[in-house]
Motif scaffolding. Structure first.
Motif, PDB file in Angstrom:
ATOM      1  N   LEU A  96       0.848  -1.186   0.000  1.00 29.63           N
ATOM      2  CA  LEU A  96       0.000   0.000   0.000  1.00 29.63           C
ATOM      3  C   LEU A  96       0.884   1.236   0.000  1.00 29.63           C
ATOM      4  O   LEU A  96       1.760   1.366   0.857  1.00 29.63           O
ATOM      5  CB  LEU A  96      -0.882  -0.002   1.246  1.00 29.63           C
ATOM      6  CG  LEU A  96      -1.617   1.299   1.599  1.00 29.63           C
ATOM      7  CD1 LEU A  96      -2.644   1.650   0.534  1.00 29.63           C
ATOM      8  CD2 LEU A  96      -2.277   1.181   2.974  1.00 29.63           C
ATOM      9  N   SER A  97       0.638   2.139  -0.947  1.00 32.12           N
ATOM     10  CA  SER A  97       1.344   3.427  -0.972  1.00 32.12           C
ATOM     11  C   SER A  97       0.311   4.534  -0.901  1.00 32.12           C
ATOM     12  O   SER A  97      -0.558   4.648  -1.765  1.00 32.12           O
ATOM     13  CB  SER A  97       2.189   3.571  -2.242  1.00 32.12           C
ATOM     14  OG  SER A  97       3.220   2.601  -2.273  1.00 32.12           O
ATOM     15  N   ALA A  98       0.412   5.348   0.152  1.00 33.77           N
ATOM     16  CA  ALA A  98      -0.510   6.463   0.369  1.00 33.77           C
ATOM     17  C   ALA A  98       0.234   7.756   0.056  1.00 33.77           C
ATOM     18  O   ALA A  98       1.088   8.194   0.828  1.00 33.77           O
ATOM     19  CB  ALA A  98      -1.006   6.449   1.806  1.00 33.77           C
ATOM     20  N   VAL A  99      -0.105   8.334  -1.086  1.00 35.17           N
ATOM     21  CA  VAL A  99       0.591   9.518  -1.585  1.00 35.17           C
ATOM     22  C   VAL A  99      -0.237  10.759  -1.252  1.00 35.17           C
ATOM     23  O   VAL A  99      -1.403  10.846  -1.626  1.00 35.17           O
ATOM     24  CB  VAL A  99       0.805   9.413  -3.108  1.00 35.17           C
ATOM     25  CG1 VAL A  99       1.583  10.619  -3.632  1.00 35.17           C
ATOM     26  CG2 VAL A  99       1.529   8.110  -3.462  1.00 35.17           C
ATOM     27  N   ASN A 100       0.376  11.705  -0.539  1.00 39.68           N
ATOM     28  CA  ASN A 100      -0.333  12.933  -0.140  1.00 39.68           C
ATOM     29  C   ASN A 100      -1.685  12.593   0.486  1.00 39.68           C
ATOM     30  O   ASN A 100      -2.728  13.102   0.093  1.00 39.68           O
ATOM     31  CB  ASN A 100      -0.509  13.878  -1.325  1.00 39.68           C
ATOM     32  CG  ASN A 100       0.808  14.325  -1.934  1.00 39.68           C
ATOM     33  OD1 ASN A 100       1.359  13.624  -2.794  1.00 39.68           O
ATOM     34  ND2 ASN A 100       1.314  15.467  -1.500  1.00 39.68           N
ATOM     35  N   SER A 101      -1.636  11.739   1.487  1.00 37.62           N
ATOM     36  CA  SER A 101      -2.859  11.257   2.129  1.00 37.62           C
ATOM     37  C   SER A 101      -3.159  12.043   3.394  1.00 37.62           C
ATOM     38  O   SER A 101      -2.255  12.366   4.160  1.00 37.62           O
ATOM     39  CB  SER A 101      -2.716   9.774   2.495  1.00 37.62           C
ATOM     40  OG  SER A 101      -3.889   9.300   3.138  1.00 37.62           O
ATOM     41  N   VAL A 102      -4.446  12.311   3.614  1.00 37.74           N
ATOM     42  CA  VAL A 102      -4.865  12.797   4.926  1.00 37.74           C
ATOM     43  C   VAL A 102      -4.920  11.605   5.879  1.00 37.74           C
ATOM     44  O   VAL A 102      -5.048  10.462   5.449  1.00 37.74           O
ATOM     45  CB  VAL A 102      -6.230  13.511   4.875  1.00 37.74           C
ATOM     46  CG1 VAL A 102      -6.152  14.737   3.982  1.00 37.74           C
ATOM     47  CG2 VAL A 102      -7.332  12.571   4.413  1.00 37.74           C
ATOM     48  N   CYS A 103      -4.818  11.889   7.171  1.00 39.45           N
ATOM     49  CA  CYS A 103      -4.907  10.824   8.171  1.00 39.45           C
ATOM     50  C   CYS A 103      -5.259  11.440   9.518  1.00 39.45           C
ATOM     51  O   CYS A 103      -4.596  12.388   9.954  1.00 39.45           O
ATOM     52  CB  CYS A 103      -3.583  10.065   8.274  1.00 39.45           C
ATOM     53  SG  CYS A 103      -3.621   8.685   9.448  1.00 39.45           S
ATOM     54  N   GLN A 104      -6.308  10.931  10.121  1.00 38.83           N
ATOM     55  CA  GLN A 104      -6.672  11.311  11.482  1.00 38.83           C
ATOM     56  C   GLN A 104      -6.635  12.840  11.663  1.00 38.83           C
ATOM     57  O   GLN A 104      -5.924  13.367  12.515  1.00 38.83           O
ATOM     58  CB  GLN A 104      -5.750  10.627  12.490  1.00 38.83           C
ATOM     59  CG  GLN A 104      -5.823   9.112  12.431  1.00 38.83           C
ATOM     60  CD  GLN A 104      -4.778   8.432  13.293  1.00 38.83           C
ATOM     61  OE1 GLN A 104      -3.805   9.042  13.725  1.00 38.83           O
ATOM     62  NE2 GLN A 104      -4.963   7.148  13.548  1.00 38.83           N
ATOM     63  N   ARG A 105      -7.427  13.536  10.836  1.00 36.73           N
ATOM     64  CA  ARG A 105      -7.472  14.995  10.943  1.00 36.73           C
ATOM     65  C   ARG A 105      -7.778  15.440  12.372  1.00 36.73           C
ATOM     66  O   ARG A 105      -8.594  14.830  13.060  1.00 36.73           O
ATOM     67  CB  ARG A 105      -8.550  15.577  10.017  1.00 36.73           C
ATOM     68  CG  ARG A 105      -8.248  15.536   8.524  1.00 36.73           C
ATOM     69  CD  ARG A 105      -9.367  16.230   7.777  1.00 36.73           C
ATOM     70  NE  ARG A 105      -9.184  16.282   6.334  1.00 36.73           N
ATOM     71  CZ  ARG A 105      -9.742  15.447   5.473  1.00 36.73           C
ATOM     72  NH1 ARG A 105     -10.504  14.445   5.918  1.00 36.73           N
ATOM     73  NH2 ARG A 105      -9.554  15.589   4.176  1.00 36.73           N
ATOM     74  N   THR A 106      -7.137  16.522  12.796  1.00 28.98           N
ATOM     75  CA  THR A 106      -7.483  17.139  14.066  1.00 28.98           C
ATOM     76  C   THR A 106      -8.847  17.810  13.931  1.00 28.98           C
ATOM     77  O   THR A 106      -9.395  17.940  12.818  1.00 28.98           O
ATOM     78  CB  THR A 106      -6.446  18.184  14.460  1.00 28.98           C
ATOM     79  OG1 THR A 106      -6.486  19.257  13.492  1.00 28.98           O
ATOM     80  CG2 THR A 106      -5.039  17.597  14.497  1.00 28.98           C
ATOM     81  N   SER A 107      -9.415  18.270  15.040  1.00 31.09           N
ATOM     82  CA  SER A 107     -10.707  18.955  14.980  1.00 31.09           C
ATOM     83  C   SER A 107     -10.616  20.203  14.118  1.00 31.09           C
ATOM     84  O   SER A 107     -11.542  20.511  13.350  1.00 31.09           O
ATOM     85  CB  SER A 107     -11.187  19.312  16.387  1.00 31.09           C
ATOM     86  OG  SER A 107     -10.232  20.097  17.068  1.00 31.09           O
ATOM     87  N   GLU A 108      -9.502  20.901  14.184  1.00 29.82           N
ATOM     88  CA  GLU A 108      -9.323  22.102  13.355  1.00 29.82           C
ATOM     89  C   GLU A 108      -9.215  21.734  11.883  1.00 29.82           C
ATOM     90  O   GLU A 108      -9.799  22.411  11.020  1.00 29.82           O
ATOM     91  CB  GLU A 108      -8.078  22.874  13.798  1.00 29.82           C
ATOM     92  CG  GLU A 108      -8.174  23.507  15.177  1.00 29.82           C
ATOM     93  CD  GLU A 108      -7.900  22.510  16.303  1.00 29.82           C
ATOM     94  OE1 GLU A 108      -7.530  21.346  16.005  1.00 29.82           O
ATOM     95  OE2 GLU A 108      -8.077  22.891  17.470  1.00 29.82           O
ATOM     96  N   GLU A 109      -8.485  20.679  11.572  1.00 26.75           N
ATOM     97  CA  GLU A 109      -8.345  20.245  10.185  1.00 26.75           C
ATOM     98  C   GLU A 109      -9.673  19.747   9.631  1.00 26.75           C
ATOM     99  O   GLU A 109     -10.006  20.013   8.467  1.00 26.75           O
ATOM    100  CB  GLU A 109      -7.271  19.148  10.096  1.00 26.75           C
ATOM    101  CG  GLU A 109      -5.858  19.668  10.338  1.00 26.75           C
ATOM    102  CD  GLU A 109      -4.846  18.571  10.627  1.00 26.75           C
ATOM    103  OE1 GLU A 109      -3.639  18.862  10.560  1.00 26.75           O
ATOM    104  OE2 GLU A 109      -5.266  17.418  10.932  1.00 26.75           O
ATOM    105  N   SER A 110     -10.441  19.053  10.449  1.00 33.52           N
ATOM    106  CA  SER A 110     -11.764  18.585  10.018  1.00 33.52           C
ATOM    107  C   SER A 110     -12.699  19.753   9.760  1.00 33.52           C
ATOM    108  O   SER A 110     -13.453  19.766   8.772  1.00 33.52           O
ATOM    109  CB  SER A 110     -12.366  17.659  11.076  1.00 33.52           C
ATOM    110  OG  SER A 110     -11.656  16.445  11.154  1.00 33.52           O
ATOM    111  N   ALA A 111     -12.648  20.764  10.627  1.00 31.17           N
ATOM    112  CA  ALA A 111     -13.506  21.934  10.450  1.00 31.17           C
ATOM    113  C   ALA A 111     -13.166  22.660   9.154  1.00 31.17           C
ATOM    114  O   ALA A 111     -14.066  23.136   8.442  1.00 31.17           O
ATOM    115  CB  ALA A 111     -13.367  22.874  11.646  1.00 31.17           C
TER     116      ALA A 111
END
Length: 250
Positions: A96-111
């Motif tokens: 598996l290669s995750a290129v420029n992937s988001v992961c476990q966004r913080t509350s601020e990042e999710s907002a």
């Protein structure tokens, strides 16, 4: 007798894009590869109902023709889809290669991403222009202007309803897969650009910390569109990762 044929590389693009974004990377890889359109993108039928990471992954899985495990490479939204496939169809995924992937966004990042989702349908053309400006700032001269314009046209040509359904999965899919990352057993490469403001180096660090077999790579000077901004560096990292993990499957 063990086959000497290299595993197929399967490439999954990001939201609003299509399989053509992979052309620069495929030219550098030197391996057999196939780039698939995500549901609602490119040549796929439009999306007319709410989607989930699971529904997108199921559609993609049906179109991976190789019966042997593949090197699965996903970019942005495609990286989330690839993570889901690695977790729930492990027999089909060698690495598996995750290129420029988001992961476990913080509350601020999710907002922040929810705000972009909420306004995406009100002035779509303006949103396309802003995305192009973020991905290819005027100060950057590493990408062919013709490719930048082609990317703009791909984005502008999206079916709006399909885009919104897909963008909702991009905005929330990291939460859908977060609790499953520890069960991804395949060797996993998390790679992003040093200057990517959305799929940040910190997110790749989180992904590597969450999976059992993670490798982290950060490409200096690169932003979000790593596969077209520096395809040579990405191809070198992918080929090294693939070679290190071929022949190890049970």
């Amino acid at each position: 007798m063990t086959s000497t044929k290299q595993p197929m590389v399967v490439l999954l693009h990001g939201v609003g894009l299509d399989r053509t974004m992979w052309k620069p990377l495929r030219e550098q890889l030197g391996r057999e590869s196939v780039a698939l359109d995500l549901p609602g993108h490119g040549l796929r039928p439009p999306l007319r109902s709410e989607q989930s990471l699971a529904s997108l992954a199921s559609d993609v899985l049906e179109r991976i023709e190789s019966r042997e495990p593949v090197h699965l490479v996903g970019f942005s939204l495609g990286a989330l889809v690839a993570q889901h496939l690695a977790r729930f169809a492990p027999e089909r995924v060698l690495t598996l290669s995750a290129v420029n992937s988001v992961c476990q966004r913080t509350s601020e990042e999710s907002a922040a991403v929810e705000e972009r989702l909420a306004t995406a349908g009100t002035n779509f053309s303006q949103g396309v222009d802003r995305a192009i400006e973020r991905w290819f700032p005027a100060s950057s001269t590493t990408v062919d202007p013709e490719f930048i314009e082609a990317t703009r046209q791909t984005m502008a040509g999206n079916d709006l309803e399909s885009y919104l359904h897909a963008y909702a999965v991009f905005a929330r899919g990291d939460r859908e897969i977060a609790g499953e990352l520890g069960a991804i057993k395949q060797p996993t490469l998390a790679i992003t650009g040093e200057l990517d403001p959305g799929s940040t180096p910190q997110m790749s660090h989180r992904l590597v910390a969450a999976v059992p077999q993670g490798r982290l790579r950060i490409i200096p000077g690169a932003r979000h569109m790593l596969p077209v901004e520096n395809p040579r560096a990405l191809a070198a990292e992918l080929n090294s990762f693939f070679s290190d993990n071929e022949g190890k499957q049970a």
